[in-house]
Write a protein that holds these residues in place. Sequence first.
Motif, PDB file in Angstrom:
ATOM      1  N   TYR A  35       0.839  -1.213   0.000  1.00 33.26           N
ATOM      2  CA  TYR A  35       0.000   0.000   0.000  1.00 33.26           C
ATOM      3  C   TYR A  35       0.867   1.254   0.000  1.00 33.26           C
ATOM      4  CZ  TYR A  35      -2.299   4.030   1.874  1.00 33.26           C
ATOM      5  OH  TYR A  35      -2.702   5.327   2.043  1.00 33.26           O
ATOM      6  N   LEU A  36       1.848   1.319   0.892  1.00 34.98           N
ATOM      7  CA  LEU A  36       2.714   2.496   0.982  1.00 34.98           C
ATOM      8  C   LEU A  36       3.450   2.735  -0.330  1.00 34.98           C
ATOM      9  CD1 LEU A  36       4.208   1.860   4.537  1.00 34.98           C
ATOM     10  CD2 LEU A  36       2.676   3.739   3.918  1.00 34.98           C
ATOM     11  N   ARG A  64       5.099  14.215  -0.107  1.00 38.22           N
ATOM     12  CA  ARG A  64       4.283  13.125   0.435  1.00 38.22           C
ATOM     13  C   ARG A  64       4.749  11.791  -0.134  1.00 38.22           C
ATOM     14  NH1 ARG A  64      -0.121  11.022   2.737  1.00 38.22           N
ATOM     15  NH2 ARG A  64      -1.401   9.539   1.586  1.00 38.22           N
ATOM     16  N   ALA A  65       5.058  11.797  -1.424  1.00 40.44           N
ATOM     17  CA  ALA A  65       5.555  10.570  -2.051  1.00 40.44           C
ATOM     18  C   ALA A  65       6.826  10.090  -1.356  1.00 40.44           C
ATOM     19  CB  ALA A  65       5.823  10.810  -3.539  1.00 40.44           C
ATOM     20  N   LYS A  66       7.711  11.017  -1.051  1.00 41.29           N
ATOM     21  CA  LYS A  66       8.966  10.641  -0.393  1.00 41.29           C
ATOM     22  C   LYS A  66       8.705  10.069   0.999  1.00 41.29           C
ATOM     23  CE  LYS A  66      13.528  12.404   0.894  1.00 41.29           C
ATOM     24  NZ  LYS A  66      14.496  13.513   0.754  1.00 41.29           N
ATOM     25  N   ALA A  67       7.808  10.679   1.734  1.00 46.57           N
ATOM     26  CA  ALA A  67       7.509  10.197   3.091  1.00 46.57           C
ATOM     27  C   ALA A  67       6.928   8.784   3.058  1.00 46.57           C
ATOM     28  CB  ALA A  67       6.544  11.155   3.776  1.00 46.57           C
ATOM     29  N   LEU A 122       7.188   6.495   0.643  1.00 50.17           N
ATOM     30  CA  LEU A 122       8.140   5.505   0.133  1.00 50.17           C
ATOM     31  C   LEU A 122       9.282   5.264   1.119  1.00 50.17           C
ATOM     32  CD1 LEU A 122       8.109   6.590  -3.603  1.00 50.17           C
ATOM     33  CD2 LEU A 122       7.347   4.396  -2.690  1.00 50.17           C
ATOM     34  N   ASN A 123       9.661   6.287   1.847  1.00 49.65           N
ATOM     35  CA  ASN A 123      10.671   6.074   2.897  1.00 49.65           C
ATOM     36  C   ASN A 123      10.161   5.076   3.933  1.00 49.65           C
ATOM     37  OD1 ASN A 123      13.192   7.374   2.615  1.00 49.65           O
ATOM     38  ND2 ASN A 123      12.234   9.374   2.900  1.00 49.65           N
ATOM     39  N   GLU A 124       8.894   5.229   4.320  1.00 47.61           N
ATOM     40  CA  GLU A 124       8.309   4.303   5.287  1.00 47.61           C
ATOM     41  C   GLU A 124       8.239   2.896   4.706  1.00 47.61           C
ATOM     42  OE1 GLU A 124       4.232   3.703   7.972  1.00 47.61           O
ATOM     43  OE2 GLU A 124       4.498   5.530   6.752  1.00 47.61           O
ATOM     44  N   ALA A 125       7.834   2.792   3.445  1.00 44.26           N
ATOM     45  CA  ALA A 125       7.756   1.480   2.799  1.00 44.26           C
ATOM     46  C   ALA A 125       9.127   0.835   2.716  1.00 44.26           C
ATOM     47  CB  ALA A 125       7.161   1.622   1.396  1.00 44.26           C
ATOM     48  N   TYR A 126      10.136   1.627   2.379  1.00 41.94           N
ATOM     49  CA  TYR A 126      11.498   1.101   2.236  1.00 41.94           C
ATOM     50  C   TYR A 126      12.026   0.599   3.574  1.00 41.94           C
ATOM     51  CZ  TYR A 126      16.305   0.932   0.420  1.00 41.94           C
ATOM     52  OH  TYR A 126      17.558   0.529   0.021  1.00 41.94           O
ATOM     53  N   THR A 127      11.805   1.388   4.613  1.00 43.38           N
ATOM     54  CA  THR A 127      12.257   0.991   5.959  1.00 43.38           C
ATOM     55  C   THR A 127      11.563  -0.274   6.425  1.00 43.38           C
ATOM     56  OG1 THR A 127      12.688   3.313   6.531  1.00 43.38           O
ATOM     57  CG2 THR A 127      12.463   1.746   8.352  1.00 43.38           C
TER      58      THR A 127
END
Length: 570
Positions: free
Chosen positions: A249-250, A265-268, A270-275
């Motif tokens: 989803y992220l 917002r996209a960066k936030a 995707l950063n969460e998804a990556y982590t």
Amino acid sequence: MAVTSQKFVFDNRLLAVEELFRQRQLDAARQELVQLESEDFSGDDHQQGLWLSLKADAAFEDGQYQTALDLGHSGIGILAGLPFHQRYARTLFVIAKAYLYLGDLKNAETRAHDALASYRRAKEVSGQIDGLNTLARIAFTRSDFQTACDYLDEAVGLAADLPRKEAQLRGNVGRIRILQGDWTRAEEDLRAALKYHESHDEKTSQAINLLSLGFLHMRRRELVFADRCLCSALELIDDLGLKRERIIYLEYAGELALEKGDIYRAKALLNEAYTEGRRLAPDSTLVSQTGRRLAEVELALDNVDEAMKYGQKALELAVKIGEQTEVALSKRVIAQAFALRSDFADALEYGQQALEAARGVSDPHDLARTLLVVADLMIAINSEEMDRIRQLFDEAGRIFKKLQLDYWVAETDYRIGVFACQRGDLARGFKKLSRSEKVFAGLAETAKVRRVNQFLTSLADEAVALSISEDNEFRLVGKLVNQSEVEDLKTGQIDEILHVLTSRTGADRVIILSPDFNSEPIIATFEMSDHQTRRFSDNFRQMLGEEVSTLKPTLRLDCRRDPYINDLFP
């Protein structure tokens, strides 16, 4: 206690948990299983093997893939020596899925084949379907879409009397069809699957189908519908505590934000998804895909070093996994990063590799977008291969038209138009730009309409500057005519001059007005009545010093929406 054969007896609690897993009542299964301890079954190998198998299943459903592997391997070590083919196969199946989600496709495929063989020996149809479905998912991850479809077709043939399995398979086929560009059938499959899962309150499958539908709507640039699907999926995901699906989803929500232009917002997201992806399965497709998307976001923010870092990591992982789609897309973003560094040789090399890799994957959408990137790279390095650049643009345009992606057709027309104008082919350039602007306006893409108009304005300003510069031998015309035509203009009659101007600019008509001459102020390439002549002369004189400069040439490349120009004629 319950007797399951003449020799082996299983605890009823284990059998109850096993049945709950079989019925996909996962929450209830986990609640029952957590109350059981290994010591309860340590005296009987067959019970210990089943307990380990069920614990592995629970760990997998909780997203604890390495734990699922460890428990699963311990379980099959026991079950392999016992006559429980279905339980042995089910444990192999869990191990195969865990390997898949951890990014180890080789071991995943081996275990899935072993599980399928065991299910066939046991004549367990439902298990055979699961094995084929897992093999299809492995092929899908490798971007081998045809092999994936072959496995799913075989599975569908077995699922004629199993509607739940059939619904799951249709959802998976729909996902593949999205990437193949067969979007109408993809939506039919996904909505049919979603309808079944909703009617049977199977929320995990609903969430998965909604994620796929959201991705499909993003491909179509139906961004409002994409947002609705993803939000609906998120409600289910959070309610069920699905870890892997939350990362997906992220990832999709981040891509959607990027498409909308909300880069931060996209960066936030995707950063969460990556982590979270690195925490859950560090060598999986979750990390390669989110890393590549994060690189695209950093590129949009002009953070070239960060874009390069994420792009390279995504590429390394995609190569390791054998994820060919992500190999192509990672190389594409790396090429763009090299271009921003003005390292055009490496940019073009990676761009060509990305294009070659994209051609090896049957995903027309990604291929077309990669064609645009390579064309832009060739323009950036001032490549003399003009025909090659035109071919890249034209191929991209054909693909987008076939996909009925009006937005990307317009974007391609815009880039072709800019390229043509910059190379002096103004007639073709204006035609493409006009078509692009019209489509963008119809799609309410205001920013894109503004971009087209800004380019036309800048082109007009450059043309005016050139027309009055010392570099222009024949000031009024500049580089629109060749040397022989310049000589003809210098020595020719006024009608010959008008003919040259009309043919070389691709104009429909030419009018010359001299406000100082009252007797015959207008010369035109077409017949004008006395009324038209007076109206044009009067209106044009009112524009002098305002819409039309009296100190330098004024160039309007698109007069359709200029009320002053439109009022020149009745």
